[in-house]
Design a protein around this motif. Structure first.
Motif, short mmCIF file in Angstrom:
data_model
loop_
_atom_site.label_atom_id
_atom_site.label_comp_id
_atom_site.label_asym_id
_atom_site.label_seq_id
_atom_site.Cartn_x
_atom_site.Cartn_y
_atom_site.Cartn_z
N GLU A 1 18.49 6.22 -7.93
CA GLU A 1 17.04 6.11 -8.07
C GLU A 1 16.31 7.16 -7.25
O GLU A 1 15.14 7.44 -7.50
N GLN A 2 16.99 7.75 -6.28
CA GLN A 2 16.35 8.71 -5.39
C GLN A 2 16.70 10.16 -5.73
O GLN A 2 16.35 11.07 -4.96
N ARG A 3 17.35 10.40 -6.86
CA ARG A 3 17.80 11.76 -7.18
C ARG A 3 16.67 12.76 -7.22
O ARG A 3 16.78 13.86 -6.68
N LEU A 4 15.55 12.40 -7.87
CA LEU A 4 14.43 13.33 -7.97
C LEU A 4 13.79 13.57 -6.61
O LEU A 4 13.45 14.71 -6.27
N ASN A 5 13.66 12.51 -5.82
CA ASN A 5 13.10 12.66 -4.47
C ASN A 5 13.99 13.57 -3.62
O ASN A 5 13.50 14.42 -2.87
N ILE A 6 15.29 13.39 -3.73
CA ILE A 6 16.24 14.20 -2.96
C ILE A 6 16.15 15.67 -3.37
O ILE A 6 16.12 16.57 -2.53
N ALA A 7 16.07 15.92 -4.68
CA ALA A 7 16.00 17.30 -5.18
C ALA A 7 14.74 18.00 -4.70
O ALA A 7 14.78 19.15 -4.22
N MET A 8 13.59 17.32 -4.80
CA MET A 8 12.33 17.92 -4.38
C MET A 8 12.30 18.12 -2.85
O MET A 8 11.74 19.10 -2.35
N HIS B 1 4.57 7.32 -8.83
CA HIS B 1 5.88 7.15 -9.44
C HIS B 1 6.46 8.51 -9.81
O HIS B 1 5.74 9.50 -9.95
N GLY B 2 7.77 8.54 -10.01
CA GLY B 2 8.45 9.69 -10.60
C GLY B 2 8.18 11.00 -9.89
O GLY B 2 8.23 11.11 -8.66
N LEU B 3 7.87 12.02 -10.69
CA LEU B 3 7.69 13.37 -10.17
C LEU B 3 6.52 13.46 -9.20
O LEU B 3 6.59 14.21 -8.22
N ALA B 4 5.46 12.69 -9.46
CA ALA B 4 4.28 12.75 -8.57
C ALA B 4 4.68 12.36 -7.15
O ALA B 4 4.32 13.05 -6.18
N TYR B 5 5.45 11.27 -7.01
CA TYR B 5 5.86 10.88 -5.67
C TYR B 5 6.87 11.86 -5.10
O TYR B 5 6.83 12.20 -3.91
N ALA B 6 7.79 12.33 -5.93
CA ALA B 6 8.82 13.26 -5.46
C ALA B 6 8.20 14.53 -4.88
O ALA B 6 8.68 15.07 -3.88
N LEU B 7 7.11 15.00 -5.48
CA LEU B 7 6.45 16.20 -4.99
C LEU B 7 5.72 15.96 -3.67
O LEU B 7 5.75 16.80 -2.77
N VAL B 8 5.09 14.77 -3.55
CA VAL B 8 4.32 14.47 -2.34
C VAL B 8 5.21 13.96 -1.22
O VAL B 8 5.28 14.53 -0.13
#
Length: 265
Positions: A78-85, A136-143
């Motif tokens: 579930e954290q893959r996008l957060n980890i990548a960003m 959610h999603g990309l928005a949170y991963a970026l911030v």
């Protein structure tokens, strides 16, 4: 290059410092307040101190992250996008800091950290239970991932507190859950930053590995308390560490001015 630089006695002291710093860092962040000054006091140059501290920080954040993942507190998928960003942000920050000065950030950061401490102090129910997620999603991963990761690679102090605050306020996590997830992203940004310090040849490997072992032990002890004591432990430590970090950063920037002012009294 000398693998250790310091004497065996100092090496033992630095090992114990790493245990304590990682213990604090795994709960509330701010372990660098102990480890970086200790490395400087041991005779390492500022560049060596920062680079070697990143190595031991990787050990501590990895230890805590591994514990949280194994206990089911964090789902890595579930954290893959957060980890990548976070990784991308940390690498960009580490590249940029080599080309510009961080003086403005150094002036503003104490106020931001003090604000975090006051927020947790004055809002006792913040992070008490899970709440509705705002991003959610990309928005949170970026911030919550990319921006904080960039800051960690660029400057660093208090990054763990910023990760946790983002998970509480934007994801709606309770404080223990936010702290667990924060360590995963903290490990990611530490690792991304470490890569550039490695390429620069500034890491004192022998000393760093000894401290990494100490940090691994300290972080594991702290991570256990996060899951067993939760908010009752984390909140006062976040408030205390934020206040101490603010005071130290203010002293680093304006210590001579304050001393001169006190001398006139």
């Amino acid at each position: 290059m000398d693998l250790f630089v310091v004497s065996p006695l100092l090496l033992g002291v630095l090992f114990l410092v790493a245990v304590l710093a990682a213990f604090i860092d795994s709960i509330a962040g701010g372990g660098g307040l102990l480890s970086v000054p200790s490395l400087l006091a041991a005779g390492l140059s500022p560049a060596q101190s920062l680079a070697t501290n990143k190595l031991q920080s990787v050990g501590g954040s990895f230890s805590a992250s591994l514990y949280f993942v194994r206990r089911g507190a964090v789902n890595l998928r579930e954290q893959r996008l957060n980890i990548a960003m976070t990784f991308i942000g940390a690498v960009c920050g580490a590249v940029l800091i080599q080309h510009i000065q961080a003086d403005v950030l150094r002036q503003v950061l104490p106020l931001l950290l003090l604000a975090i401490g006051c927020w947790f102090l004055l809002m006792p129910r913040l992070g008490e239970v899970d709440r509705e997620q705002r991003l959610h999603g990309l928005a949170y991963a970026l911030v919550g991932g990319g921006c904080v990761g960039f800051y960690d690679g660029f400057f660093g102090p208090g990054a763990g507190s910023f990760y946790a605050l983002a998970f509480v306020t934007l994801c709606g996590f309770n404080l223990a859950k936010a702290t667990a997830h924060a360590k995963v992203l903290n490990f990611t940004s530490n690792f991304g930053s470490l890569l550039f310090f490695m390429f620069g040849g500034k890491v004192v490997w022998g000393t760093g590995i000894v401290m990494l072992i100490g940090a691994f032990i300290g972080a594991r002890l702290g991570a256990r308390l996060v899951l067993s004591r939760g908010q009752k432990l984390i909140r006062p430590m976040v408030v205390t560490v934020s206040a101490v970090m603010s005071a130290k950063l203010l002293w680093d920037s304006h210590g001579s001015e304050l001393m001169a002012w006190f001398a006139t009294l």
